[in-house]
Enzyme design. Structure first.
Site, mmCIF file in Angstrom:
data_model
loop_
_atom_site.group_PDB
_atom_site.id
_atom_site.type_symbol
_atom_site.label_atom_id
_atom_site.label_comp_id
_atom_site.label_asym_id
_atom_site.label_seq_id
_atom_site.Cartn_x
_atom_site.Cartn_y
_atom_site.Cartn_z
ATOM 1 N N ASP A 14 -8.359 25.730 4.416
ATOM 2 C CA ASP A 14 -9.406 25.937 5.395
ATOM 3 C C ASP A 14 -10.433 24.805 5.275
ATOM 4 O O ASP A 14 -10.908 24.515 4.191
ATOM 5 C CB ASP A 14 -10.057 27.292 5.070
ATOM 6 C CG ASP A 14 -10.923 27.787 6.199
ATOM 7 O OD1 ASP A 14 -11.323 26.981 7.041
ATOM 8 O OD2 ASP A 14 -11.203 29.003 6.203
ATOM 9 N N HIS A 16 -13.362 24.546 7.127
ATOM 10 C CA HIS A 16 -14.674 24.868 7.704
ATOM 11 C C HIS A 16 -15.785 24.573 6.707
ATOM 12 O O HIS A 16 -15.960 25.293 5.732
ATOM 13 C CB HIS A 16 -14.719 26.339 8.120
ATOM 14 C CG HIS A 16 -13.832 26.629 9.289
ATOM 15 N ND1 HIS A 16 -12.502 26.994 9.133
ATOM 16 C CD2 HIS A 16 -14.066 26.593 10.611
ATOM 17 C CE1 HIS A 16 -11.969 27.181 10.331
ATOM 18 N NE2 HIS A 16 -12.906 26.954 11.259
#
Lengths: 137, 484
Positions: A14, A16
């Site tokens: 991920d 983010h």
């Protein structure tokens, strides 16, 4: 008093990074010594960092929907590495779709996380809960 | 006084080598060389013999003053032996390894987490000169280092302990180890993932100086020439650093120093390129890195090198007249007689095969890897260890590679990675090969700290670029580096 060490990062693949930076600043302001591992962090990296820094809590973020598969087994690995006492928090968009939060929470509590947060949690409250949990251990 | 001429001497285990360098036009140039057998019982004898050969008209035994500045290094049994004790293997333990190697030391053992009774027994038996104890970030874990200090305190180990762990545990460590020769250094990893190896290098260097001056007459040389000797590998590290920092075309290079007992690999290059599209796992290693392979060498370690490189050697022998069995027999012969020189062309080709194999394994261990990981969003490359792909120059030095250099032969560097491997080693791709035919680098190394620019300029000017050739093995002289 020496600040409490905590480890922070976004698990799995991920990327983010915005929320991660906000959490880093926020917990730092709240008086914690934050070791921020950034994005794309494996379970092993969380654990290595927690062992070396003697962290009392690991805060795991996941926003891309694969949180369930990425987060499973972290508690067991912590125990294997001697981190029996460590507090594990997880938060973010933990699953894909519109699963009710209560179901998501139950799932992650069962995995061994101490607290589970949705994407819209209030960080002041998280800090208060973490302080309570630290005191009770 | 401007030191326009200096003498450098390197006391090796078999040869004491020396050279006179003249400083002009901002670089050193070689004036004269000499080599004498090392007088192991009393080192100054061989040392003065070299000096007399270099400057016969000087009175070297007037101990009041030296006619020329003298710098020297000593290999002193391959450097200090160090046992490293860290916490997490890929974190503080790995950093401790990097620090010990970059101080020119030999690592005899490495332990993570907690020292068990078996570990303590092994330490008591091998008695390393130094035990490097670390673990925990500053303000981080104290439990493991204090527990390890406690078991060390009740052990029979009596060497020097350098503590370079969590700074918050320093008082406890001092209390526990107050009866030991304890040195406190800065933490090797003050913050998670942050490297701080310089203070530990300094600490190891000062222990080296204390240790080697005791006995064998080195103290006399230090007094007379008012200079501190360096461990030879540290002199080499300083030179590699000086070259990388001062010579424009040499900002990404590697150096292989292959001896009879070990193969040392040095790299000066950025360890991780964030623009390479890979993600980094574990620590980002330092720009200047040294690794030492104790099982890879041309003589003392020939048998262990054979065992390590068996598969590679078998592949290299394919289609040739020679058999793996005869190569194995040759390595046995080498270990039994470490001063053996190849008697015929077959033995020469064995030496070259062995050398290539040693280099291949040394670079594989020095280099990092990338591996492809399949994620929900597609494949991702993950790197661990050091990226050597942008290294564009490789230098070969040490007895064998220097001798090949004199003959004008480039060693075959089998750096093409095997296909179909999951973990792809980050090896140099396009590089020029340079030999150190005069075996001059260790000597220039002792000048590198004081004269980085001038010694680096000299070093590259004495290197010879060689092109790999496909010809048959040629005759070349193995005679030791000597003018005598």
């Amino acid at each position: 008093m020496t600040p409490v060490n905590i480890v922070l990062g976004v698990i799995g693949f991920d990327c983010h990074s915005v929320g991660n930076k906000i959490l880093d600043a926020f917990f730092g302001e709240a008086g914690f010594k934050v070791t921020n591992l950034g994005v794309m962090v494996s379970q092993e990296e969380f654990i290595s960092a927690a062992v070396e820094t003697d962290a009392r809590a690991i805060l795991v973020s996941s926003l891309y929907g694969h949180g369930e598969i990425d987060c499973a087994g972290l508690r067991e690995k912590c125990i294997e590495k001697g981190l029996e006492e460590i507090i594990l928090y997880v938060g973010g968009n933990l699953v894909v779709g519109k699963t009710p939060f209560a179901e998501v929470e139950a799932k992650f509590l069962k995995m061994g996380y101490d607290r589970v947060f949705g994407p819209d949690c209030v960080l002041d409250e998280v800090v208060e809960l973490l302080k309570e949990d630290l005191e009770s251990r | 006084m401007i030191e326009d001429r200096v003498i450098c001497v390197d006391i090796g285990s078999t040869w004491t080598k020396g050279a006179v360098f003249k400083l002009s036009h901002d670089r050193f140039s070689l004036e004269r060389r000499a080599a004498m057998a090392t007088t192991t019982d009393y080192l100054p004898d061989g040392f003065y013999a070299v000096l007399r050969h270099l400057q016969p008209d000087c009175n070297w035994h007037n101990t009041e003053s030296s006619p020329l500045p003298v710098y020297f290094s000593s290999s002193a049994k391959g450097g200090l032996s160090v046992a490293v004790v860290g916490l997490v293997p890929e974190m503080t333990l790995q950093i401790a390894r990097l620090a010990a190697f970059s101080a020119g030391a030999r690592i005899t053992a490495a332990y993570s987490y907690r020292l068990t009774r078996n570990c303590i027994a092994a330490i008591e038996k091998s008695r390393p000169d130094i035990l490097l104890l670390c673990g925990g970030t500053d303000g981080g874990n104290e439990r493991y280092v204090t527990e390890n200090a406690r078991v060390l305190a009740s052990s029979d180990y009596d060497g020097t302990i350098i503590y370079a762990g969590n700074n918050m545990a320093v008082d406890q460590i001092r209390d526990l180890l107050d009866s030991r020769d304890l040195r406190i250094s800065e933490n090797l990893m003050p913050d998670f993932g942050q490297l701080n190896i310089e203070p530990v290098r300094e600490a190891i260097k000062s222990v080296f100086l204390e240790r080697i001056v005791s006995g064998k007459g080195l103290d006399q040389l230090i007094r007379q020439f008012d200079t501190q000797p360096l461990p030879t590998p540290l002199a080499m590290i300083n030179l590699v650093d000086a070259i990388g920092k001062n010579i424009a075309d040499w900002q990404n290079f590697a150096l292989i120093d292959m001896g009879g007992a070990t193969t040392d690999f040095y790299s000066f290059a950025e360890a991780y390129y964030a623009d390479s599209g890979t993600i980094m796992k574990g620590i980002v290693e330092p720009r200047l890195k040294r690794t030492v392979e104790g099982d890879l060498g041309m003589r003392v370690s020939a048998e262990s090198a054979f065992e390590t490189a068996r598969d590679l050697l078998l592949a290299s022998l394919e289609g040739s007249q020679q058999s793996l069995e005869s190569l194995r027999a040759y390595t046995e012969k080498l270990v039994a007689n470490t001063s053996h020189l190849p008697a015929d062309l077959a033995e020469q080709s064995y030496d070259q095969l062995l050398a290539s194999a040693c280099i291949f394994h040394a670079v594989m261990r020095h280099a990092g890897i990338i591996e492809q990981i399949y994620t929900a969003k597609g494949p991702v490359w993950a790197q661990s260890g050091k990226d050597l792909r942008r290294i564009n120059r490789i230098v070969g030095t040490g007895g064998f590679l220097a001798a090949m250099g004199r003959a004008g032969d480039a060693i075959e560097l089998p750096f093409s990675p095997q296909p179909d491997v999951e973990k792809i080693p980050l090896l140099p791709v396009n590089f020029e090969y340079y030999a150190d035919p005069d075996y001059i680098l260790p000597l220039l190394g002792s000048l590198a700290e004081k004269y980085p620019r001038q010694s680096a300029a000299a070093a590259v000017s004495y290197l010879t670029r060689l092109h790999p050739n496909e010809e048959e093995v040629k005759e070349f002289s193995h005679s030791e580096f000597t003018d005598a």
